[in-house]
Design a protein around this motif. Structure first.
Motif, mmCIF file in Angstrom:
data_model
loop_
_atom_site.group_PDB
_atom_site.id
_atom_site.type_symbol
_atom_site.label_atom_id
_atom_site.label_comp_id
_atom_site.label_asym_id
_atom_site.label_seq_id
_atom_site.Cartn_x
_atom_site.Cartn_y
_atom_site.Cartn_z
ATOM 1 N N PRO A 23 0.813 -1.216 0.000
ATOM 2 C CA PRO A 23 0.000 0.000 0.000
ATOM 3 C C PRO A 23 0.847 1.266 0.000
ATOM 4 C CG PRO A 23 -0.025 -1.027 2.164
ATOM 5 C CD PRO A 23 0.721 -1.958 1.247
ATOM 6 N N GLY A 24 0.229 2.353 -0.446
ATOM 7 C CA GLY A 24 0.904 3.651 -0.440
ATOM 8 C C GLY A 24 1.789 3.854 -1.650
ATOM 9 N N PRO A 25 2.468 5.000 -1.688
ATOM 10 C CA PRO A 25 3.329 5.302 -2.833
ATOM 11 C C PRO A 25 4.537 4.370 -2.901
ATOM 12 C CG PRO A 25 3.488 7.029 -1.167
ATOM 13 C CD PRO A 25 2.440 6.070 -0.709
ATOM 14 N N VAL A 26 4.927 4.047 -4.146
ATOM 15 C CA VAL A 26 6.100 3.207 -4.395
ATOM 16 C C VAL A 26 6.918 3.857 -5.496
ATOM 17 C CG1 VAL A 26 6.937 0.955 -5.172
ATOM 18 C CG2 VAL A 26 4.892 1.083 -3.738
ATOM 19 N N SER A 27 8.234 3.926 -5.285
ATOM 20 C CA SER A 27 9.162 4.422 -6.304
ATOM 21 C C SER A 27 10.070 3.286 -6.733
ATOM 22 C CB SER A 27 10.062 5.532 -5.744
ATOM 23 O OG SER A 27 9.338 6.662 -5.401
ATOM 24 N N VAL A 28 10.487 3.319 -7.988
ATOM 25 C CA VAL A 28 11.576 2.445 -8.406
ATOM 26 C C VAL A 28 12.833 3.309 -8.341
ATOM 27 C CG1 VAL A 28 11.247 2.851 -10.893
ATOM 28 C CG2 VAL A 28 12.423 0.801 -10.124
ATOM 29 N N GLY A 70 7.070 3.932 4.471
ATOM 30 C CA GLY A 70 7.601 3.334 5.690
ATOM 31 C C GLY A 70 9.002 2.779 5.525
ATOM 32 N N ASP A 71 9.734 3.262 4.491
ATOM 33 C CA ASP A 71 11.104 2.816 4.218
ATOM 34 C C ASP A 71 11.176 1.303 3.971
ATOM 35 O OD1 ASP A 71 13.749 3.601 3.753
ATOM 36 O OD2 ASP A 71 14.373 2.976 5.757
ATOM 37 N N TYR A 72 10.166 0.777 3.273
ATOM 38 C CA TYR A 72 10.084 -0.644 2.946
ATOM 39 C C TYR A 72 10.700 -0.881 1.572
ATOM 40 C CZ TYR A 72 8.007 -5.098 1.556
ATOM 41 O OH TYR A 72 7.812 -6.373 1.093
ATOM 42 N N TRP A 73 11.903 -1.485 1.550
ATOM 43 C CA TRP A 73 12.609 -1.816 0.312
ATOM 44 C C TRP A 73 12.257 -3.237 -0.092
ATOM 45 C CZ3 TRP A 73 15.805 1.453 -2.393
ATOM 46 C CH2 TRP A 73 16.177 2.639 -1.754
ATOM 47 N N PHE A 74 12.039 -3.460 -1.395
ATOM 48 C CA PHE A 74 11.772 -4.813 -1.858
ATOM 49 C C PHE A 74 12.186 -4.962 -3.320
ATOM 50 C CE2 PHE A 74 8.015 -2.330 -2.683
ATOM 51 C CZ PHE A 74 7.441 -2.845 -3.830
ATOM 52 N N ASN A 75 12.290 -6.212 -3.741
ATOM 53 C CA ASN A 75 12.725 -6.547 -5.093
ATOM 54 C C ASN A 75 11.545 -6.882 -5.990
ATOM 55 O OD1 ASN A 75 15.557 -6.311 -4.806
ATOM 56 N ND2 ASN A 75 15.583 -8.236 -3.687
#
Length: 91
Positions: A23-28, A70-75
Motif C-alpha cells: 500500500p501507499g506510494p512506491v518508487s523504483v 515506511g522505508d520498505y525496500w523490496f525486489n
C-alpha cells in the motif's frame, strides 16, 4: 513485473506492480536515477496496476529496487537476476 520496449537509442522499461500491494506510494530507484526516491513513482494504470516507464541506454547493466512507504525496500519478484540485495537489469 517488467515490460520492455526497444527504442532506436536504447530500451524503455516499464516497472509494474499491483495497485495496492504494497500500500501507499512506491518508487523504483536504481542506478538510472542515482537511487533517489520519488523521481520514478509508480502511477495507476487503467488495467488496475500501477507503473512507471524509464528510458535506459542500450547494452548496459542497471541495478534497482522498489521503495514503498515506511522505508520498505523490496525486489521485483519477476526478476531472478540479482546482485546482493538488488535486482540486476540488462538492457
Amino acid at each position: 513485473m517488467l515490460e520492455r520496449r526497444s527504442r532506436k537509442d536504447g530500451i524503455e522499461v516499464t516497472f509494474v506492480l499491483p495497485r495496492e500491494d504494497p500500500p501507499g506510494p512506491v518508487s523504483v530507484v536504481g542506478d538510472f536515477n542515482d537511487w533517489q526516491p520519488g523521481i520514478h513513482t509508480l502511477q495507476p494504470r487503467k488495467d488496475g496496476k500501477r507503473a512507471v516507464t524509464v528510458a535506459l541506454p542500450a547494452e548496459t547493466t542497471q541495478f534497482f529496487r522498489y521503495l514503498a512507504a515506511g522505508d520498505y525496500w523490496f525486489n521485483d519478484e519477476s526478476t531472478e537476476d540479482r546482485d546482493g540485495a538488488n535486482n540486476r537489469l540488462h538492457t
